[in-house]
Design an enzyme around this catalytic site. Structure first.
Site, PDB file in Angstrom:
ATOM      1  N   ASN A   1       2.112   6.836   8.630  1.00 22.40           N
ATOM      2  CA  ASN A   1       1.519   5.752   7.842  1.00 22.40           C
ATOM      3  C   ASN A   1       0.051   6.064   7.591  1.00 22.40           C
ATOM      4  OD1 ASN A   1      -0.094   4.582  10.092  1.00 22.40           O
ATOM      5  ND2 ASN A   1       1.945   4.236  10.959  1.00 22.40           N
ATOM      6  N   HIS A   2      -0.646   5.166   6.903  1.00 23.74           N
ATOM      7  CA  HIS A   2      -2.016   5.455   6.456  1.00 23.74           C
ATOM      8  C   HIS A   2      -3.100   5.135   7.477  1.00 23.74           C
ATOM      9  CE1 HIS A   2      -0.950   6.657   2.473  1.00 23.74           C
ATOM     10  NE2 HIS A   2      -0.280   5.533   2.235  1.00 23.74           N
TER      11      HIS A   2
END
Ligand code: CTP
Length: 395
Positions: free
Chosen positions: A202-203
């Site tokens: 994920n970011h």
């Protein structure tokens, strides 16, 4: 600040330190030994700090300079500190301006040794360092690394100026409310492999967790940071354990938690993983592959049995709707003392930003909505509450 410079080759890095301190808002009075001026000139420091650099104890017109400089300093830093300076400081000599000012100061003192590795290992140098620590001074360990040309590799290097700036921040910190506490922080995303070259993640950048680890260390804690792959440098002062997958993060948290007073789960562990990881790189082939996913373990929930009584546990929640309601649900389900919640739809908050706008939800009382602020300040706001909850939970 009083920045003392003694005669070692590392003094070339002290110019950068003087600049960083000045940029951070400090008024920096540089005091050099005569030997230091053989390596870097006083004009360099005058240009960087905008203030005169001081050299001699007996310069005309500067009687009692050592007393004035010592009295005005809020922090007294000597970087680099040579073996000779450490010896003179540990025996209370006052034969130059810097050593006389050191005797006269009541400010916290940070000494940053830098020398050849064999000199550093010398028993007399180590005795001097031990004695200076007994006197209440902070004496850093030198870094390992390349020494002066031809002198190879070993412990003796002066830490980089950016790291020294963090040490000065710790020296000046007034909130020592986490002194002696063991604080465990997780940060960053985790990565779940699909095949030897691909993964799900994920970011998350890790900025929030790293800011919390840095602030906890500054406030006196022993900090362990369990980090997934970070987009930012690891913080100074923390013991860092690197992990990749959620399962590895869970194993590290489970191992470290029994010895911790506080757990702050700022990481964004991947919630899903492939049910089976391909041994070989998946080929494009004719049809696109279909990857079956399963849940990874919920780390916070799994740690419930490993929490010692009195441990303070803080979770995070990133929500896009019914923000406070969902956060309160996670607080209860994961048995947390506090949850830090942010709305993923807000500008300037959440993954990757340097700022965040969070609400702090505790077991009782109304949620506290904080304004948009730098993550470094959010970290301190969280730790203010953690210090209070630690007191409330104390037996
Ligand atoms: N967390 C965890 N283990 C996971 C996933 C998340 O311990 N496998 C922790 C996070 O570090 C965070 C908190 O749980 O402190 C909430 O994370 P979040 O992803 O918002 O919640 P989830 O429980 O995963 O719920 P959902 O994604 O369904 O909103």
């Amino acid at each position: 600040m009083l920045l003392g410079i003694t005669g070692g080759i590392a003094s070339y890095k002290s110019a950068w330190l003087a600049r960083l301190l000045t940029q951070a808002g400090a008024e920096v009075d540089v005091v050099m030994t005569v030997a230091a001026s053989q390596f870097v000139g006083p004009i360099t420091f005058e240009a960087l700090t905008g203030r005169p650099a001081h050299l001699g104890l007996f310069d005309p017109g500067h009687a009692l300079e050592h007393i004035r400089l010592a009295r005005e300093a809020h922090a007294f830093v000597v970087a680099p500190a040579t073996a000779d300076f450490l010896a003179r400081a540990s025996t209370g000599q006052a034969d130059d301006l810097l050593s006389a000012a050191l005797l006269a100061t009541t400010a916290p003192v940070l000494l940053v040794p830098a020398m050849n590795d064999r000199m550093w290992a010398n028993g007399q140098v180590q005795r001097n360092v031990a004695h200076l620590r007994e006197l209440g001074h902070t004496v850093l360990e030198p870094d390992e690394g390349n020494l002066a040309v031809g002198e190879g590799h070993g412990p003796g290097r002066m830490p980089e100026p950016e790291a020294l700036l963090s040490h000065v921040g710790r020296l000046l910190e007034e909130h020592r409310d986490l002194a002696g506490r063991h604080v465990l922080v997780t940060a960053g995303p985790t990565q779940e492999p699909l095949d030897p070259v691909r993964y799900i993640s994920n970011h998350s950048s890790g900025k929030m967790g790293v800011a919390i680890a840095a602030a906890a260390w500054r406030r006196g804690a022993h900090v362990t940071l369990i980090a997934g792959p970070l987009a930012v440098p690891v913080p100074v002062g923390a013991r860092v354990l690197h992990v990749a997958t959620t399962e590895e993060m869970l194993a590290a948290v489970t191992r470290e938690l029994p010895a911790s007073h506080v757990l702050v789960m700022a990481a964004a562990p991947a919630d899903f993983r492939a049910t089976s990881v391909a041994d070989q790189k998946m080929k494009k082939g004719a049809a696109a592959p279909v990857v079956a996913l399963e849940h990874t373990p919920d780390i916070l929930k799994s740690t419930k049995p490993a929490r010692a009584p009195g441990t303070v546990v803080v979770g995070f929640a990133l929500e896009t709707e019914r923000v406070l309601e969902n956060a309160a649900g996670k607080l209860a389900a994961k048995e947390l003392d506090m949850i830090v919640v942010n709305d993923a739809t807000e500008a300037g908050a959440g993954f990757g930003h340097d700022t965040n706008r969070v609400a702090l939800v505790r077991r009782s009382g109304d949620p506290e909505q904080l304004p948009l602020m730098p993550k470094t300040e959010v970290a301190d706001a969280i730790l203010d509450r953690v210090a209070l909850i630690l007191q409330e939970k104390a037996p």
